[in-house]
Design a protein around this motif. Structure first.
Motif, PDB file in Angstrom:
ATOM      1  N   PRO A  73       0.842  -1.019  -0.153  1.00  0.00           N
ATOM      2  CA  PRO A  73      -0.031   0.072   0.075  1.00  0.00           C
ATOM      3  C   PRO A  73       0.846   1.234  -0.016  1.00  0.00           C
ATOM      4  O   PRO A  73       1.827   1.359   0.709  1.00  0.00           O
ATOM      5  CB  PRO A  73      -0.836  -0.071   1.475  1.00  0.00           C
ATOM      6  CG  PRO A  73      -0.954  -1.731   1.516  1.00  0.00           C
ATOM      7  CD  PRO A  73       0.510  -1.984   1.017  1.00  0.00           C
ATOM      8  N   GLU A 111      -1.308  -9.298  -0.405  1.00  0.00           N
ATOM      9  CA  GLU A 111      -0.562  -9.603   0.669  1.00  0.00           C
ATOM     10  C   GLU A 111       0.469 -10.834   0.495  1.00  0.00           C
ATOM     11  O   GLU A 111       1.552 -10.795   1.294  1.00  0.00           O
ATOM     12  CB  GLU A 111      -1.458 -10.054   1.902  1.00  0.00           C
ATOM     13  CG  GLU A 111      -0.793 -10.260   3.250  1.00  0.00           C
ATOM     14  CD  GLU A 111      -0.482  -8.985   3.837  1.00  0.00           C
ATOM     15  OE1 GLU A 111      -0.117  -8.985   4.936  1.00  0.00           O
ATOM     16  OE2 GLU A 111      -0.468  -7.852   3.196  1.00  0.00           O
ATOM     17  N   THR A 197      -9.294  -7.694   0.633  1.00  0.00           N
ATOM     18  CA  THR A 197      -9.072  -7.373   2.144  1.00  0.00           C
ATOM     19  C   THR A 197      -8.235  -8.420   3.056  1.00  0.00           C
ATOM     20  O   THR A 197      -8.347  -9.702   2.349  1.00  0.00           O
ATOM     21  CB  THR A 197     -10.237  -7.063   2.953  1.00  0.00           C
ATOM     22  OG1 THR A 197      -9.979  -6.722   4.373  1.00  0.00           O
ATOM     23  CG2 THR A 197     -11.094  -8.298   3.046  1.00  0.00           C
ATOM     24  N   VAL A 198      -7.485  -8.220   3.816  1.00  0.00           N
ATOM     25  CA  VAL A 198      -6.852  -9.244   4.628  1.00  0.00           C
ATOM     26  C   VAL A 198      -7.578  -9.733   5.823  1.00  0.00           C
ATOM     27  O   VAL A 198      -7.088 -10.245   6.536  1.00  0.00           O
ATOM     28  CB  VAL A 198      -5.330  -9.037   4.899  1.00  0.00           C
ATOM     29  CG1 VAL A 198      -4.602  -8.612   3.714  1.00  0.00           C
ATOM     30  CG2 VAL A 198      -5.243  -7.801   5.775  1.00  0.00           C
ATOM     31  N   HIS A 199      -8.727  -8.975   5.987  1.00  0.00           N
ATOM     32  CA  HIS A 199      -9.573  -9.213   7.158  1.00  0.00           C
ATOM     33  C   HIS A 199     -10.499 -10.188   7.179  1.00  0.00           C
ATOM     34  O   HIS A 199     -10.989 -10.359   5.792  1.00  0.00           O
ATOM     35  CB  HIS A 199     -10.049  -7.952   7.523  1.00  0.00           C
ATOM     36  CG  HIS A 199      -9.135  -6.782   8.043  1.00  0.00           C
ATOM     37  ND1 HIS A 199      -8.124  -6.906   9.300  1.00  0.00           N
ATOM     38  CD2 HIS A 199      -8.770  -5.615   7.286  1.00  0.00           C
ATOM     39  CE1 HIS A 199      -7.453  -5.943   9.241  1.00  0.00           C
ATOM     40  NE2 HIS A 199      -7.466  -5.145   8.146  1.00  0.00           N
ATOM     41  N   ARG A 227      -4.457  -5.829   0.053  1.00  0.00           N
ATOM     42  CA  ARG A 227      -4.737  -4.709   0.727  1.00  0.00           C
ATOM     43  C   ARG A 227      -5.468  -3.520  -0.284  1.00  0.00           C
ATOM     44  O   ARG A 227      -4.750  -3.657  -1.306  1.00  0.00           O
ATOM     45  CB  ARG A 227      -3.641  -4.154   1.626  1.00  0.00           C
ATOM     46  CG  ARG A 227      -3.167  -5.182   2.721  1.00  0.00           C
ATOM     47  CD  ARG A 227      -2.222  -4.613   3.416  1.00  0.00           C
ATOM     48  NE  ARG A 227      -1.649  -5.652   4.624  1.00  0.00           N
ATOM     49  CZ  ARG A 227      -2.221  -5.814   5.618  1.00  0.00           C
ATOM     50  NH1 ARG A 227      -3.291  -4.948   6.250  1.00  0.00           N
ATOM     51  NH2 ARG A 227      -1.865  -6.473   6.528  1.00  0.00           N
ATOM     52  N   GLU A 231      -2.209   3.101   2.584  1.00  0.00           N
ATOM     53  CA  GLU A 231      -2.378   2.711   3.947  1.00  0.00           C
ATOM     54  C   GLU A 231      -3.465   3.409   4.715  1.00  0.00           C
ATOM     55  O   GLU A 231      -4.015   4.692   4.479  1.00  0.00           O
ATOM     56  CB  GLU A 231      -1.184   3.340   4.624  1.00  0.00           C
ATOM     57  CG  GLU A 231       0.315   2.838   3.826  1.00  0.00           C
ATOM     58  CD  GLU A 231       1.576   3.446   4.407  1.00  0.00           C
ATOM     59  OE1 GLU A 231       1.310   4.489   5.220  1.00  0.00           O
ATOM     60  OE2 GLU A 231       2.586   3.042   4.199  1.00  0.00           O
ATOM     61  N   GLU A 234      -8.889  -0.519   4.661  1.00  0.00           N
ATOM     62  CA  GLU A 234      -8.771  -1.898   4.938  1.00  0.00           C
ATOM     63  C   GLU A 234      -9.619  -2.804   4.193  1.00  0.00           C
ATOM     64  O   GLU A 234      -9.498  -4.114   4.141  1.00  0.00           O
ATOM     65  CB  GLU A 234      -9.289  -2.006   6.571  1.00  0.00           C
ATOM     66  CG  GLU A 234      -8.525  -1.206   7.623  1.00  0.00           C
ATOM     67  CD  GLU A 234      -7.102  -1.950   7.791  1.00  0.00           C
ATOM     68  OE1 GLU A 234      -6.670  -2.731   7.354  1.00  0.00           O
ATOM     69  OE2 GLU A 234      -6.222  -0.958   8.484  1.00  0.00           O
ATOM     70  N   TYR A 235     -10.500  -2.261   3.336  1.00  0.00           N
ATOM     71  CA  TYR A 235     -11.463  -3.014   2.817  1.00  0.00           C
ATOM     72  C   TYR A 235     -12.017  -2.308   1.337  1.00  0.00           C
ATOM     73  O   TYR A 235     -12.022  -0.947   1.506  1.00  0.00           O
ATOM     74  CB  TYR A 235     -12.689  -3.261   3.626  1.00  0.00           C
ATOM     75  CG  TYR A 235     -13.924  -4.102   2.836  1.00  0.00           C
ATOM     76  CD1 TYR A 235     -13.915  -5.448   2.968  1.00  0.00           C
ATOM     77  CD2 TYR A 235     -14.833  -3.469   2.076  1.00  0.00           C
ATOM     78  CE1 TYR A 235     -14.707  -6.272   2.628  1.00  0.00           C
ATOM     79  CE2 TYR A 235     -15.876  -4.296   1.500  1.00  0.00           C
ATOM     80  CZ  TYR A 235     -15.973  -5.682   1.937  1.00  0.00           C
ATOM     81  OH  TYR A 235     -16.805  -6.603   1.440  1.00  0.00           O
TER      82      TYR A 235
END
Length: 251
Positions: A73, A111, A197-199, A227, A231, A234-235
């Motif tokens: 990012p 990621e 997303t990484v979540h 991502r 920065e 998040e989504y």
């Protein structure tokens, strides 16, 4: 604001300098989505696009969507610096319309197995076509208000709790729905939905995502473990409605 781009055979939603908010083919055309077998560095990627357009006897202005992959990012300033390089390519191609960028874009940072430099992952072009269902591409959007690149505007900035992520998901879904409405199309006409997303999305998948996609839920979602490009975001999501899908060899 939906603006017709006659040179390309599509209309676009006014966005910001780096990209439009989305595109929809105009009568007599349809949008074909192309994914590269392997992502290519930006300049080589645009050479690939040009060669592909030439093989279809289409002009550069037929390019209506670009999908990028970045090593990581960007900071907000780094993102703006990169965008200047990217937009310069579109200017050289003669694509801008009265200073407006008509091309939709998604740019995310994987990621795992991220590229060493900003690279082309895929793109979309218009082709002459008989009358059929509308085809369209909605640009990627994260939890920032439409038209903003101000870090202070990020929804629940710096928070990744379940409650914060749920609010981010809802916000982005509203942006997707708003852009579809602006293009004059429906969720029922979506053929592919991407999430970046990484979540963990499972707590929100049934109600906040699939439930809000209505008929498009039948096609499911493609979750990219990546991502968003800036920065603190998040989504991200994007959607498209394309009946022509091509995987193009990168060689």
């Amino acid at each position: 604001m939906r603006i017709e781009y006659r040179a390309g055979g599509y209309a676009f939603l006014k966005g910001i300098s780096p990209y439009s908010a989305g595109v929809v083919a105009t009568p007599g055309f349809e949008i074909e989505h192309v994914r590269l077998e392997r992502a290519l560095p930006l300049d080589r990627g645009f050479q690939k696009i040009e060669g592909y357009l030439a093989s279809l006897h289409r002009r550069r202005q037929a390019l209506c969507g670009v999908e990028l992959r970045s090593p990581r990012p960007f900071t907000f300033q780094g993102f703006q610096d990169f965008n200047q390089r990217y937009v310069a390519i579109l200017k050289r191609w003669g694509i801008l319309l009265d200073g407006l960028n008509p091309v939709a874009r998604t740019n995310v940072a994987p990621e795992v197995a991220a590229p060493a430099e900003p690279s082309l992952y895929g793109f979309s072009v218009t082709l002459p076509s008989e009358k059929g269902p509308p085809s369209f591409v909605v640009a990627g959007a994260g939890e920032l208000p439409e038209g903003s690149l101000d870090p202070h505007d990020v929804v629940r900035r710096g928070e990744v709790s379940a409650d914060a992520l749920r609010e981010k998901v809802r916000f982005v879904m509203e942006r997707m729905s708003s852009r579809l409405t602006g293009l004059g199309v429906l969720w029922a006409q979506v053929t592919a939905t991407q999430i970046y997303t990484v979540h963990d999305i499972h707590p929100f998948l049934e109600a906040e995502i699939l439930g809000e996609m209505h008929e498009a839920a039948r096609t499911g979602v493609n979750w990219h473990y990546a991502r968003p490009p800036i920065e603190s975001i998040e989504y991200e999501m994007d959607v498209r409605g394309c009946r022509r899908e091509v995987i193009l060899a990168a060689g």
